[in-house]
Design a protein around this motif. Structure first.
Motif, mmCIF file in Angstrom:
data_model
loop_
_atom_site.group_PDB
_atom_site.id
_atom_site.type_symbol
_atom_site.label_atom_id
_atom_site.label_comp_id
_atom_site.label_asym_id
_atom_site.label_seq_id
_atom_site.Cartn_x
_atom_site.Cartn_y
_atom_site.Cartn_z
ATOM 1 N N VAL A 161 -6.937 4.455 -7.053
ATOM 2 C CA VAL A 161 -7.657 5.281 -6.290
ATOM 3 C C VAL A 161 -8.667 4.779 -5.176
ATOM 4 C CG1 VAL A 161 -6.501 7.270 -7.315
ATOM 5 C CG2 VAL A 161 -9.202 6.118 -7.791
ATOM 6 N N PHE A 162 -8.612 5.012 -4.097
ATOM 7 C CA PHE A 162 -9.439 4.742 -2.894
ATOM 8 C C PHE A 162 -10.766 5.505 -3.305
ATOM 9 C CE2 PHE A 162 -5.753 4.730 0.262
ATOM 10 C CZ PHE A 162 -6.221 3.585 0.237
ATOM 11 N N SER A 163 -12.279 5.139 -3.609
ATOM 12 C CA SER A 163 -13.043 4.957 -3.941
ATOM 13 C C SER A 163 -14.606 3.955 -3.762
ATOM 14 C CB SER A 163 -13.152 5.252 -5.874
ATOM 15 O OG SER A 163 -14.400 5.213 -6.212
ATOM 16 N N ASP A 164 -15.732 5.186 -3.093
ATOM 17 C CA ASP A 164 -16.678 4.603 -2.888
ATOM 18 C C ASP A 164 -17.642 4.089 -4.566
ATOM 19 O OD1 ASP A 164 -16.957 4.896 -0.390
ATOM 20 O OD2 ASP A 164 -17.154 6.934 -0.317
ATOM 21 N N ALA A 165 -17.446 4.651 -5.203
ATOM 22 C CA ALA A 165 -17.578 4.382 -6.723
ATOM 23 C C ALA A 165 -18.648 2.937 -6.529
ATOM 24 C CB ALA A 165 -17.540 4.240 -7.954
ATOM 25 N N PRO A 166 -19.458 2.127 -6.729
ATOM 26 C CA PRO A 166 -19.572 0.765 -7.044
ATOM 27 C C PRO A 166 -18.735 0.000 -8.101
ATOM 28 C CG PRO A 166 -20.937 2.441 -7.213
ATOM 29 C CD PRO A 166 -20.744 3.007 -7.336
ATOM 30 N N GLU A 167 -18.353 0.470 -9.361
ATOM 31 C CA GLU A 167 -17.285 0.609 -10.349
ATOM 32 C C GLU A 167 -16.348 0.282 -9.687
ATOM 33 O OE1 GLU A 167 -19.350 2.171 -10.642
ATOM 34 O OE2 GLU A 167 -17.871 3.869 -11.661
ATOM 35 N N LYS A 168 -15.673 0.569 -8.914
ATOM 36 C CA LYS A 168 -14.409 0.704 -7.991
ATOM 37 C C LYS A 168 -14.604 -0.310 -6.633
ATOM 38 C CE LYS A 168 -11.442 2.534 -9.492
ATOM 39 N NZ LYS A 168 -10.167 2.303 -11.146
ATOM 40 N N ALA A 169 -15.196 -0.965 -5.967
ATOM 41 C CA ALA A 169 -15.180 -1.667 -5.635
ATOM 42 C C ALA A 169 -13.919 -2.100 -4.811
ATOM 43 C CB ALA A 169 -15.917 -2.251 -4.976
ATOM 44 N N GLY A 170 -13.688 -3.453 -6.060
ATOM 45 C CA GLY A 170 -12.304 -4.159 -5.694
ATOM 46 C C GLY A 170 -11.136 -3.766 -5.621
ATOM 47 N N VAL A 171 -10.658 -2.327 -6.570
ATOM 48 C CA VAL A 171 -9.440 -1.879 -6.479
ATOM 49 C C VAL A 171 -10.030 -1.475 -4.558
ATOM 50 C CG1 VAL A 171 -8.309 0.059 -6.905
ATOM 51 C CG2 VAL A 171 -9.471 -1.153 -8.528
ATOM 52 N N ASN A 172 -10.929 -0.647 -4.838
ATOM 53 C CA ASN A 172 -11.189 0.180 -3.384
ATOM 54 C C ASN A 172 -10.476 -1.324 -2.155
ATOM 55 O OD1 ASN A 172 -11.585 2.277 -1.779
ATOM 56 N ND2 ASN A 172 -13.034 1.130 -1.190
ATOM 57 N N ASN A 173 -11.118 -2.232 -2.254
ATOM 58 C CA ASN A 173 -11.288 -3.415 -1.384
ATOM 59 C C ASN A 173 -9.689 -3.465 -1.064
ATOM 60 O OD1 ASN A 173 -12.166 -4.979 0.357
ATOM 61 N ND2 ASN A 173 -12.173 -6.890 -1.089
ATOM 62 N N LEU A 174 -9.135 -3.984 -2.456
ATOM 63 C CA LEU A 174 -7.737 -3.833 -2.680
ATOM 64 C C LEU A 174 -7.034 -3.029 -1.753
ATOM 65 C CD1 LEU A 174 -6.862 -5.806 -5.875
ATOM 66 C CD2 LEU A 174 -7.228 -7.077 -3.927
ATOM 67 N N LEU A 175 -7.180 -1.987 -1.975
ATOM 68 C CA LEU A 175 -6.288 -1.376 -1.221
ATOM 69 C C LEU A 175 -6.727 -0.145 0.041
ATOM 70 C CD1 LEU A 175 -6.983 2.078 -4.048
ATOM 71 C CD2 LEU A 175 -4.812 0.910 -3.369
ATOM 72 N N GLU A 176 -7.597 -0.780 0.601
ATOM 73 C CA GLU A 176 -8.271 -0.898 1.663
ATOM 74 C C GLU A 176 -7.183 -2.036 3.051
ATOM 75 O OE1 GLU A 176 -12.210 -0.623 3.430
ATOM 76 O OE2 GLU A 176 -13.114 1.220 2.022
ATOM 77 N N ILE A 177 -7.812 -3.233 2.620
ATOM 78 C CA ILE A 177 -6.146 -4.527 2.833
ATOM 79 C C ILE A 177 -4.733 -3.512 2.998
ATOM 80 C CG2 ILE A 177 -5.593 -6.549 2.114
ATOM 81 C CD1 ILE A 177 -8.163 -7.566 0.648
ATOM 82 N N TYR A 178 -4.416 -2.957 1.661
ATOM 83 C CA TYR A 178 -3.205 -2.569 1.901
ATOM 84 C C TYR A 178 -2.889 -1.951 2.776
ATOM 85 C CZ TYR A 178 1.032 -0.820 -0.125
ATOM 86 O OH TYR A 178 2.104 -0.417 -0.429
ATOM 87 N N GLU A 179 -3.663 -0.980 2.623
ATOM 88 C CA GLU A 179 -3.693 0.508 4.657
ATOM 89 C C GLU A 179 -3.943 0.150 5.310
ATOM 90 O OE1 GLU A 179 -7.909 2.601 4.035
ATOM 91 O OE2 GLU A 179 -7.033 4.379 5.425
ATOM 92 N N LEU A 180 -5.040 -1.115 5.910
ATOM 93 C CA LEU A 180 -4.793 -1.787 7.060
ATOM 94 C C LEU A 180 -3.718 -2.266 7.125
ATOM 95 C CD1 LEU A 180 -8.968 -2.528 6.481
ATOM 96 C CD2 LEU A 180 -7.482 -1.217 8.368
ATOM 97 N N LEU A 181 -3.095 -2.945 6.285
ATOM 98 C CA LEU A 181 -1.778 -3.939 6.820
ATOM 99 C C LEU A 181 -0.805 -3.408 7.054
ATOM 100 C CD1 LEU A 181 -2.809 -7.652 4.977
ATOM 101 C CD2 LEU A 181 -2.735 -7.035 7.237
ATOM 102 N N THR A 182 -0.853 -1.808 6.522
ATOM 103 C CA THR A 182 0.582 -1.034 5.978
ATOM 104 C C THR A 182 0.755 -0.495 7.127
ATOM 105 O OG1 THR A 182 0.193 0.291 3.756
ATOM 106 C CG2 THR A 182 1.531 -1.859 3.587
ATOM 107 N N GLY A 183 -0.420 0.610 7.603
ATOM 108 C CA GLY A 183 -0.633 1.163 8.538
ATOM 109 C C GLY A 183 -0.166 2.784 7.161
ATOM 110 N N GLU A 184 -0.024 3.206 6.000
ATOM 111 C CA GLU A 184 0.482 4.009 5.356
ATOM 112 C C GLU A 184 -1.134 4.670 5.333
ATOM 113 O OE1 GLU A 184 2.269 3.064 2.187
ATOM 114 O OE2 GLU A 184 3.642 1.441 2.767
ATOM 115 N N GLN A 185 -0.933 6.133 5.167
ATOM 116 C CA GLN A 185 -1.637 6.553 4.768
ATOM 117 C C GLN A 185 -2.127 7.285 3.340
ATOM 118 O OE1 GLN A 185 -2.806 8.867 6.513
ATOM 119 N NE2 GLN A 185 -1.423 9.011 8.540
ATOM 120 N N ARG A 186 -3.952 7.368 3.243
ATOM 121 C CA ARG A 186 -3.899 7.018 1.995
ATOM 122 C C ARG A 186 -3.837 7.323 0.372
ATOM 123 N NH1 ARG A 186 -10.662 5.206 2.112
ATOM 124 N NH2 ARG A 186 -9.827 3.905 3.864
#
Ligand code: AMP
Ligand code: TRP
Length: 342
Positions: free
Chosen positions: A241-266
């Motif tokens: 899941v998209f998250s600001d929690a520090p421990e989820k920073a790695g997953v969030n980063n991967l999701l943001e890369i995915y979001e920026l490149l696909t243009g899909e909604q969160r």
């Protein structure tokens, strides 16, 4: 598409930005900066400068600098900075930048430079601090002011330098009469801060791109991209899941890369990954990155294989830059009382 114009003059808005040919260009640079530059190409008049004079403010290996400057030009063109649609050039090809820097040095109090955050940080990392390192922001001011730039798109870390540029422009204008346009920094909206894959608490950085697991470099091939993303630091949990929690920073980063490149909604992205494991997430992100970078890499490899053509494109860019910067530096020289013969 109609071009944007400044409200006062009806003239097309002029954009100037610079990038150092240091380190390897990363996915962070692409998503955080270059994509926005490319998106603005048809709307405004754009100048993009590869700032080699800035790069030698800290020690460089000459051979490396030479190669990195050509590579940077090839990467920028490959990313979509079409030299037909913008002026892409190398700073040292336009002598007015160094001349402008000298004249602006003479109206810039040293105290203004000693206060710069980037100077203080970089100075700490050097055994011996060059005069050029202290003077770095004045050269940047010359870059910007010589082109009567209205907007300067930069990362947050460069905002202070653009503000200093405004101060220098105003001071010069006060001393010698209206000469320079006072530019505005344009900072991209938050969200495009791509984190390091080996440490998602810090930003993915060009200067650390030589560390294999730190970054995706834009010229990386599919195998390297899969290798690096597979080893990206995540967390012991399993929620994608998209998250600001520090421990989820790695997953969030991967999701943001995915979001920026696909243009899909969160929410669509979260649904897509729901119930899946991190291995699957990494595979999917890697494939999206590979497909996004494939055409860039192909164009890059073609450009770098033909250095003569690349140099020709850069020579044309320098000529177009000089057509703006040279008359401006003559105006500046006249203002300060120099004899200008041409
Ligand atoms: P630098 O690589 O620090 O010289 O930055 C060049 C441009 O890329 C600047 O506009 C930065 O804001 C942008 N940039 C660099 N790294 C990242 C990153 N990890 N995420 C987003 N933008 C970045
Ligand atoms: N200092 C900028 C950076 O490190 C690069 C730069 C040099 C620049 N001259 C510029 C950016 C003029 C914008 C405008 O990112």
């Amino acid at each position: 598409m109609t071009a944007s114009t400044t409200p006062s003059s009806g003239k097309q808005i002029r954009v100037f930005s610079g990038i150092q040919p240091s380190g390897a260009f990363t996915l962070g640079n692409y998503l955080g900066a270059i994509r926005q530059w490319v998106a603005g190409l048809d709307k405004k008049e754009n100048f993009f400068c590869i700032v080699d004079l800035h790069t030698i403010t800290v020690p460089q290996n000459p051979q490396d600098l030479l190669h990195r400057t050509r590579k940077m030009a090839a990467i920028l063109i490959a990313c979509g900075l079409d030299p037909q649609k913008c002026t892409l050039f190398i700073q040292s090809h336009v002598a007015a930048h160094a001349e402008g820097c000298w004249i602006l040095n003479c109206v810039t109090p040293v105290g203004w430079l000693e206060r710069m955050t980037q100077y203080k940080l970089k100075a700490q990392q050097q055994e011996s601090v060059s005069t050029g390192l202290l003077d770095y922001p004045v050269l940047q001011a010359a870059d910007i002011l010589l082109y009567d730039s209205d907007e300067v798109p930069v990362g947050e870390d460069q905002k202070q330098h653009v503000e200093l540029t405004r101060d220098i422009a105003q001071r010069f204008n006060n001393l010698y009469g209206e000469t320079f346009v006072v530019p505005e920094p344009v900072i991209p909206k938050l969200g495009a801060r791509i984190k390091a894959l080996d440490d998602p608490t810090s930003k993915m950085s060009k200067s650390k791109a030589h560390i294999r697991l730190h970054a995706i470099r834009l010229a990386d091939g599919p195998d390297e991209i899969r290798y690096v993303i597979k080893r990206a630091v995540t967390d012991p949990g399993r929620e994608i899941v998209f998250s600001d929690a520090p421990e989820k920073a790695g997953v969030n980063n991967l999701l943001e890369i995915y979001e920026l490149l696909t243009g899909e909604q969160r929410d669509a992205i979260e649904t897509h990954f729901s119930g899946k494991g991190y291995g699957y997430l990494k595979q999917e992100v890697a494939e999206v990155v590979i497909e996004a970078l494939r055409p860039i890499r192909e164009r890059y490899l073609a450009l770098i294989a033909d250095p003569a053509e690349l140099d020709r494109l850069l020579a044309t860019g320098a000529e177009r830059a000089r057509a703006v910067a040279d008359p401006k530096i003559r105006e500046v020289k006249r203002k300060v009382g120099f004899i200008v013969t041409e």
